[in-house]
Design an enzyme around this catalytic site. Structure first.
Site, short mmCIF file in Angstrom:
data_model
loop_
_atom_site.label_atom_id
_atom_site.label_comp_id
_atom_site.label_asym_id
_atom_site.label_seq_id
_atom_site.Cartn_x
_atom_site.Cartn_y
_atom_site.Cartn_z
CE LYS A 153 9.63 11.65 38.58
NZ LYS A 153 9.29 13.07 39.70
CD GLU A 156 7.79 16.24 39.51
OE1 GLU A 156 7.59 16.06 40.44
OE2 GLU A 156 6.91 16.46 38.61
N GLY A 206 4.08 8.83 47.87
CA GLY A 206 3.25 9.70 47.07
C GLY A 206 1.82 10.13 47.79
CD GLU A 209 -5.05 13.41 41.59
OE1 GLU A 209 -4.76 14.40 42.58
OE2 GLU A 209 -5.49 14.13 41.06
N GLY A 211 -0.61 7.21 42.78
CA GLY A 211 -0.24 5.88 43.15
C GLY A 211 -1.61 4.97 42.83
CD GLU A 228 5.07 2.74 52.52
OE1 GLU A 228 4.01 2.93 53.84
OE2 GLU A 228 5.33 1.44 53.36
CB CYS A 262 2.60 10.64 55.13
SG CYS A 262 3.82 9.83 55.06
CD GLU A 354 -1.93 13.13 53.23
OE1 GLU A 354 -2.64 13.51 51.09
OE2 GLU A 354 -1.22 13.12 53.41
P1 NAD Z 1 3.01 13.27 44.52
O1 NAD Z 1 2.21 11.78 44.24
O2 NAD Z 1 2.43 14.39 43.79
O3 NAD Z 1 4.47 12.80 43.89
C1 NAD Z 1 4.84 11.74 43.97
C2 NAD Z 1 5.73 11.84 42.98
O4 NAD Z 1 5.15 10.69 42.14
C3 NAD Z 1 6.72 12.36 42.94
O5 NAD Z 1 8.12 12.33 42.44
C4 NAD Z 1 6.07 12.61 41.52
O6 NAD Z 1 7.27 13.35 40.28
C5 NAD Z 1 5.28 11.45 41.25
N1 NAD Z 1 4.41 11.18 39.90
C6 NAD Z 1 4.33 12.57 39.32
N2 NAD Z 1 2.46 12.27 38.80
C7 NAD Z 1 3.85 10.33 38.27
C8 NAD Z 1 2.48 9.75 37.27
N3 NAD Z 1 1.95 9.75 36.57
N4 NAD Z 1 3.12 8.31 36.96
C9 NAD Z 1 4.40 8.38 38.32
N5 NAD Z 1 4.95 8.93 38.97
C10 NAD Z 1 3.97 10.17 39.09
O7 NAD Z 1 2.98 13.03 45.95
P2 NAD Z 1 3.74 15.03 46.45
O8 NAD Z 1 2.83 16.03 46.44
O9 NAD Z 1 5.07 14.73 45.95
O10 NAD Z 1 3.89 14.19 48.33
C11 NAD Z 1 2.66 14.43 49.19
C12 NAD Z 1 2.25 13.12 49.13
O11 NAD Z 1 3.11 11.99 48.73
C13 NAD Z 1 0.75 13.69 50.01
O12 NAD Z 1 -0.44 12.92 49.71
C14 NAD Z 1 1.89 12.98 51.19
O13 NAD Z 1 0.57 11.70 52.45
C15 NAD Z 1 2.46 11.77 50.84
N6 NAD Z 1 3.29 10.76 51.90
C16 NAD Z 1 3.14 9.91 52.49
C17 NAD Z 1 4.18 8.86 52.66
C18 NAD Z 1 4.23 7.33 52.92
O14 NAD Z 1 4.83 6.58 53.85
N7 NAD Z 1 3.00 6.91 53.46
C19 NAD Z 1 4.96 9.57 52.50
C20 NAD Z 1 5.38 11.01 52.52
C21 NAD Z 1 4.43 11.55 51.61
#
Ligand code: NAD
Length: 452
Positions: A153, A156, A206, A209, A211, A228, A262, A354
């Site tokens: 997935k 969006e 992601g 929060e 996670g 992650e 990240c 962050e």
């Molecule tokens: P996000 O957490 O908003 O979304 C990540 C993914 O989760 C998206 O595909 C989103 O559609 C999905 N999602 C949202 N709500 C969900 C739910 N309730 N259940 C399951 N999936 C859901 O993050 P983002 O804004 O897309 O990305 C930015 C964040 O990602 C930052 O905090 C960044 O640090 C982190 N990130 C971490 C790494 C790492 O390897 N540690 C790498 C890149 C980004």
């Protein structure tokens, strides 16, 4: 319902995509479940060959994929090409790893005990918008190498490169149903994958929060998860470092991908005795960054991903911020934000949360103990750097920092063959390298009696 996909550098729609719901998600999981028995039975050498073909196709389509990623994420095209190069390397690596991920034999009485690495089944891969194709490949490579089938997935805002990659997987000869991409909302598609009884594991990248909610949702079916998550990494510069080199490399470590990284070293900790000299170098290096049209080959930083995200980033640079430097950004359409350096204390919001934008907090410290205390004074623990000419100190500090990944006299810490992942609220589990395979397989032991 269909949703427009935007180019963040122009705000123009570049695609219109149907958003899947629970029904389409369930259908994708069913396809993956049906494809699993045949895929796990593919001989290891043949699975390796298919992954190698996928790697070759990614290389052949490097420019096309880089353009998709650049237009959809606002990434400078030169950097996007480098990222696609890494995607190909990831598939090459895991093609080579398929037959090197062995079991063991364990000495026991009365027989032979052996272990096998079994695939998990259907795995759900949920990825963010900042490195859509790279992060997808970090999960797809080991998942497929271990014999799992997947439902991916994408975020969006950035679904386009994942859809193209799924086509290339089919072209490579990976059977129908092994790689499924479902485009839709996290709260619908993502949530369904997390709760689905036929999904064995969620590989999630992601925010911390979301996670947390993934971990909660996965508890219902005791699903495996790797997380992650976010970061607030420290770039620790001691006075005995090569200050010019440390300063020349610091802007890229926080402003690359417009700070939406990240691993961004967004807290720059500088020893007080070298503070003024370092800031001079840092401001000079930051002002040399070329911000502008992502399609231009010389551009080093593009826009942020969305208007809403720009608002969040801007909220960190309020009237009270002690600004050391603010760069230029294009006027007109596009979600631009200038490179910004702010003098801060580790208690300030800008140093605690962050930002995920081109904003760095520069924080002075006195000695080694204080550097370690301040660097560790964060809920996160993903990445970081240490700059010093004192080798013993470099290793002392590297061991003392609560972080999954750290580099010494360098800001580079992500490589195809080395483990990547966080400590504390940056998550758990490791991606990349041979460690990445552990998250997509389960150890089974078989005892074979040799008694007469
Ligand atoms: P996000 O957490 O908003 O979304 C990540 C993914 O989760 C998206 O595909 C989103 O559609 C999905 N999602 C949202 N709500 C969900 C739910 N309730 N259940 C399951 N999936 C859901 O993050 P983002 O804004 O897309 O990305 C930015 C964040 O990602 C930052 O905090 C960044 O640090 C982190 N990130 C971490 C790494 C790492 O390897 N540690 C790498 C890149 C980004």
């Amino acid at each position: 319902m269909s949703v427009a996909v935007l180019n963040p550098a122009t705000e123009e729609a570049i695609a219109e995509l149907e958003q899947a719901g629970v029904e389409e998600t369930d259908a994708a999981v069913a396809r993956a479940r049906d494809a699993f028995p045949a895929w796990r039975a593919v001989a290891p050498q043949d699975r390796a060959r298919l992954l190698r073909r996928l790697a070759a196709l990614v290389e052949e389509h490097k420019d096309e994929l880089a353009r998709i990623e650049s237009r959809n994420v606002g990434k400078p095209i030169a950097g996007a090409r480098g990222e696609v190069g890494m995607v190909a390397e990831v598939f090459h690596f895991y093609a080579g790893a398929v037959d090197k991920h062995h079991g063991q034999t364990i000495p026991v009485a009365g027989g032979v005990d052996m272990t096998f690495r079994e695939p998990l089944g259907v795995v759900g891969l949920i990825v963010p918008w900042n490195f859509p194709l790279n992060i997808a490949s970090w999960k797809l490579g080991p998942a497929l190498a271990c014999g799992n089938t997947v439902v991916l997935k994408p975020a969006e805002l950035t679904p386009l490169s994942a859809l193209r990659l799924a086509e290339l997987a089919l072209d490579a000869g990976i059977p129908e149903g092994v790689v499924n991409v479902v485009v839709g909302k996290g709260s619908v598609v993502g949530q369904r994958l997390v709760e689905h009884p036929d999904v064995a594991k969620i590989g999630f990248t992601g925010s911390t929060e979301v996670g947390r909610s993934v971990m909660e949702g996965a508890a219902g079916t005791i699903k495996r998860v790797t997380l992650e998550l976010g970061g607030k990494s420290a770039n620790v510069v001691f006075a005995d470092a090569d200050l010019e080199r440390a300063a020349a490399s610091a802007p890229y470590a926080v402003f690359d991908n417009a700070g939406q990284d990240c691993c961004a070293r967004s807290r720059i900790l500088v020893q007080e005795s070298a503070y003024d000299e370092f800031i001079d170098h840092l401001v000079r290096a930051t002002s040399a960054l070329r911000v502008g049209d992502p399609a231009d080959e010389s551009t080093e930083m593009g826009p942020l991903i969305s208007a809403q995200h720009r608002e969040t980033v801007a909220s960190f640079v309020d009237d009270e911020a002690e600004i050391l430097y603010r760069g230029d950004a294009p006027e007109g359409p596009g979600f631009w934000f200038p490179c910004t350096l702010v003098h801060a204390s580790n208690e300030d919001r800008i140093a605690r949360e962050e930002v995920f934008g081109p904003v760095a907090a520069v924080i002075p410290f006195d000695g080694e103990e204080e550097a370690i205390r301040v660097a560790n004074d964060t809920p996160y623990g993903l990445s970081g750097s240490i700059w010093t000419r004192d080798g013993a100190r470099a290793l002392r500090v590297a061991r003392a920092l609560e972080t999954g990944v750290i580099s010494i006299n360098s800001n580079s810490s992500v490589r195809v063959s080395t483990p990547f992942g966080g400590m504390k609220q940056s998550g758990f589990g490791r991606e990349l390298g041979m460690h990445g395979l552990d998250g997509y397989s389960e150890v089974k032991h078989v005892f074979y009696s040799t008694e007469r």
